[in-house]
Design a protein around this motif. Structure first.
Motif, PDB file in Angstrom:
ATOM      1  N   THR A  76     -34.713 -10.979   3.511  1.00  0.00           N
ATOM      2  CA  THR A  76     -34.125 -10.340   4.501  1.00  0.00           C
ATOM      3  C   THR A  76     -34.993  -8.896   4.293  1.00  0.00           C
ATOM      4  N   GLU A  77     -35.018  -8.832   2.435  1.00  0.00           N
ATOM      5  CA  GLU A  77     -35.822  -6.776   2.044  1.00  0.00           C
ATOM      6  C   GLU A  77     -37.147  -7.612   2.843  1.00  0.00           C
ATOM      7  N   THR A  78     -37.861  -8.085   2.240  1.00  0.00           N
ATOM      8  CA  THR A  78     -39.160  -7.544   2.284  1.00  0.00           C
ATOM      9  C   THR A  78     -39.401  -8.192   3.673  1.00  0.00           C
ATOM     10  N   ALA A  79     -38.831  -8.354   5.176  1.00  0.00           N
ATOM     11  CA  ALA A  79     -39.214  -8.129   5.877  1.00  0.00           C
ATOM     12  C   ALA A  79     -38.509  -6.813   6.367  1.00  0.00           C
ATOM     13  N   VAL A  80     -37.875  -6.408   6.549  1.00  0.00           N
ATOM     14  CA  VAL A  80     -37.095  -5.517   6.668  1.00  0.00           C
ATOM     15  C   VAL A  80     -38.158  -4.270   5.929  1.00  0.00           C
ATOM     16  N   LEU A  81     -38.630  -4.362   5.029  1.00  0.00           N
ATOM     17  CA  LEU A  81     -39.530  -2.968   4.299  1.00  0.00           C
ATOM     18  C   LEU A  81     -40.908  -3.411   4.686  1.00  0.00           C
ATOM     19  N   GLY A  82     -41.400  -4.166   4.650  1.00  0.00           N
ATOM     20  CA  GLY A  82     -42.945  -4.505   5.647  1.00  0.00           C
ATOM     21  C   GLY A  82     -42.923  -4.392   6.949  1.00  0.00           C
ATOM     22  N   LEU A  83     -41.333  -3.988   7.873  1.00  0.00           N
ATOM     23  CA  LEU A  83     -41.262  -3.032   9.191  1.00  0.00           C
ATOM     24  C   LEU A  83     -41.542  -1.736   9.503  1.00  0.00           C
ATOM     25  N   MET A  84     -40.196  -1.405   7.841  1.00  0.00           N
ATOM     26  CA  MET A  84     -40.765   0.338   8.161  1.00  0.00           C
ATOM     27  C   MET A  84     -42.054   0.824   7.091  1.00  0.00           C
ATOM     28  N   LYS A  85     -42.578  -0.043   6.799  1.00  0.00           N
ATOM     29  CA  LYS A  85     -43.749   0.748   6.169  1.00  0.00           C
ATOM     30  C   LYS A  85     -44.564   0.926   7.338  1.00  0.00           C
TER      31      LYS A  85
ATOM     32  N   ASN B 187     -44.208   1.067  10.589  1.00  0.00           N
ATOM     33  CA  ASN B 187     -43.655   2.086  11.202  1.00  0.00           C
ATOM     34  C   ASN B 187     -43.806   3.422  11.112  1.00  0.00           C
ATOM     35  N   GLY B 188     -44.207   3.525   9.465  1.00  0.00           N
ATOM     36  CA  GLY B 188     -44.192   4.920   8.847  1.00  0.00           C
ATOM     37  C   GLY B 188     -43.101   5.563   8.199  1.00  0.00           C
ATOM     38  N   PHE B 189     -42.427   5.196   8.018  1.00  0.00           N
ATOM     39  CA  PHE B 189     -40.533   5.330   7.533  1.00  0.00           C
ATOM     40  C   PHE B 189     -40.637   5.324   6.184  1.00  0.00           C
ATOM     41  N   GLN B 190     -40.345   6.328   5.660  1.00  0.00           N
ATOM     42  CA  GLN B 190     -40.128   5.644   3.809  1.00  0.00           C
ATOM     43  C   GLN B 190     -39.869   5.464   3.807  1.00  0.00           C
ATOM     44  N   THR B 191     -39.079   4.617   2.545  1.00  0.00           N
ATOM     45  CA  THR B 191     -37.964   3.732   2.190  1.00  0.00           C
ATOM     46  C   THR B 191     -37.345   4.041   1.009  1.00  0.00           C
ATOM     47  N   ILE B 192     -36.525   3.047   0.909  1.00  0.00           N
ATOM     48  CA  ILE B 192     -35.766   3.334  -0.504  1.00  0.00           C
ATOM     49  C   ILE B 192     -34.872   2.673  -0.062  1.00  0.00           C
ATOM     50  N   GLU B 193     -35.037   1.935  -1.635  1.00  0.00           N
ATOM     51  CA  GLU B 193     -34.029   0.544  -1.945  1.00  0.00           C
ATOM     52  C   GLU B 193     -33.388   1.162  -3.091  1.00  0.00           C
ATOM     53  N   PHE B 194     -32.229   0.199  -2.953  1.00  0.00           N
ATOM     54  CA  PHE B 194     -31.006   0.190  -3.748  1.00  0.00           C
ATOM     55  C   PHE B 194     -30.355  -1.321  -3.677  1.00  0.00           C
ATOM     56  N   GLU B 195     -30.018  -1.466  -4.978  1.00  0.00           N
ATOM     57  CA  GLU B 195     -29.165  -3.402  -5.509  1.00  0.00           C
ATOM     58  C   GLU B 195     -27.898  -2.785  -5.588  1.00  0.00           C
ATOM     59  N   GLU B 196     -27.321  -1.670  -5.371  1.00  0.00           N
ATOM     60  CA  GLU B 196     -25.709  -0.897  -5.956  1.00  0.00           C
ATOM     61  C   GLU B 196     -25.578   0.082  -4.915  1.00  0.00           C
ATOM     62  N   GLY B 197     -24.378  -0.539  -4.467  1.00  0.00           N
ATOM     63  CA  GLY B 197     -24.110   0.652  -3.900  1.00  0.00           C
ATOM     64  C   GLY B 197     -24.097   2.725  -4.456  1.00  0.00           C
ATOM     65  N   ASN B 198     -23.348   2.017  -5.155  1.00  0.00           N
ATOM     66  CA  ASN B 198     -23.148   4.275  -6.127  1.00  0.00           C
ATOM     67  C   ASN B 198     -23.681   4.749  -5.623  1.00  0.00           C
ATOM     68  N   ALA B 199     -25.399   3.750  -6.630  1.00  0.00           N
ATOM     69  CA  ALA B 199     -26.448   4.645  -6.505  1.00  0.00           C
ATOM     70  C   ALA B 199     -27.100   5.029  -5.064  1.00  0.00           C
TER      71      ALA B 199
ATOM     72  N   GLU C   2     -35.388 -10.663  14.671  1.00  0.00           N
ATOM     73  CA  GLU C   2     -36.999 -10.376  15.399  1.00  0.00           C
ATOM     74  C   GLU C   2     -37.555  -8.772  15.179  1.00  0.00           C
ATOM     75  N   SER C   3     -38.280  -8.753  14.414  1.00  0.00           N
ATOM     76  CA  SER C   3     -39.071  -7.540  13.687  1.00  0.00           C
ATOM     77  C   SER C   3     -39.025  -6.468  14.845  1.00  0.00           C
ATOM     78  N   SER C   4     -38.950  -6.725  16.284  1.00  0.00           N
ATOM     79  CA  SER C   4     -39.279  -6.341  17.688  1.00  0.00           C
ATOM     80  C   SER C   4     -37.978  -5.770  18.361  1.00  0.00           C
ATOM     81  N   GLU C   5     -36.976  -6.199  17.874  1.00  0.00           N
ATOM     82  CA  GLU C   5     -35.952  -6.103  18.218  1.00  0.00           C
ATOM     83  C   GLU C   5     -35.150  -5.039  16.679  1.00  0.00           C
ATOM     84  N   LEU C   6     -35.066  -5.388  15.740  1.00  0.00           N
ATOM     85  CA  LEU C   6     -35.134  -4.565  14.339  1.00  0.00           C
ATOM     86  C   LEU C   6     -35.242  -2.530  14.726  1.00  0.00           C
ATOM     87  N   ASN C   7     -37.144  -3.548  15.274  1.00  0.00           N
ATOM     88  CA  ASN C   7     -37.709  -2.084  15.139  1.00  0.00           C
ATOM     89  C   ASN C   7     -37.141  -0.946  16.269  1.00  0.00           C
TER      90      ASN C   7
END
Length: 190
Positions: A15-24, A26-38, A106-111
């Motif tokens: 899911t992360e790979t799909a979401v990151l790919g879609l965000m990038k 479509n021109g969004f800057q992304t910042i990924e985290f695995e931990e809630g506090n950060a 679906e990526s179109s729905e997420l977008n």
């Protein structure tokens, strides 16, 4: 051209790979985290337009993250889930999350959802800013009216003369009428 900044906290790598790919894509800057506090620290310190998280993020309960983001008016949240729960609708009604999606969306729905959440978030921030501004204006007006009443009583003058006194004194002392009014109230109502 960057369309906005999205924080992503997803534990499912597919899911992360799909979401990151879609965000990038479509021109969004992304910042990924695995931990809630950060994630929360970054959301507080950066100009973030959207957070996309799942329920499995480490170090912080998802509900606590959503509550913090909502309370601090940071940005909308989209929750990615494998199994929708009945209380998600309550979260949406309370404003805690913008929406929730299943992991295989679906990526179109997420977008569409991402763009909708960002538009909603900007409008919400604008409206809340306007509300705060109106509340301050109303509070300042009440303070000035109260100070005018004190001046009218002390100087035995009209409301118009009391306001002229406030205006002239604020210009002379180079302070706002609101601050002068507060000082008058503090001095004469103890």
């Amino acid at each position: 051209m960057i369309m906005g900044t999205v924080i992503i906290g997803l534990t499912n790598k597919k899911t992360e790979t799909a979401v990151l790919g879609l965000m990038k894509k479509n021109g969004f800057q992304t910042i990924e985290f695995e931990e809630g506090n950060a994630l929360i620290r970054a959301a507080r310190s950066r100009n973030v337009d959207l957070i996309i998280i799942d329920e499995e993020i480490k170090g912080f309960r998802t509900l606590d993250i959503v509550n913090t983001v909502y309370a601090e008016k940071i940005c909308p949240v989209i929750l990615v889930t494998s199994q929708p729960r009945a209380d998600f609708t309550d979260w949406i009604e309370k404003g805690w999350i913008f929406n929730f999606i299943n992991q295989g969306v679906e990526s179109s729905e997420l977008n569409k959802m991402v763009k909708g959440a960002m538009i909603f978030g900007k409008k919400l921030v604008s409206l809340e800013s306007e509300i705060l501004k109106l509340k301050k204006t109303l509070a300042d007006r009440k303070t000035i009216e109260r100070a005018k009443g004190i001046i009218m009583e002390m100087k035995h003058c009209s409301e118009e003369d009391a306001y002229k006194y406030l205006r002239n004194t604020s210009m002379e002392k180079k302070v706002t009428i609101e601050n002068l009014a507060k000082a008058i109230i503090n001095k004469f109502t103890k």
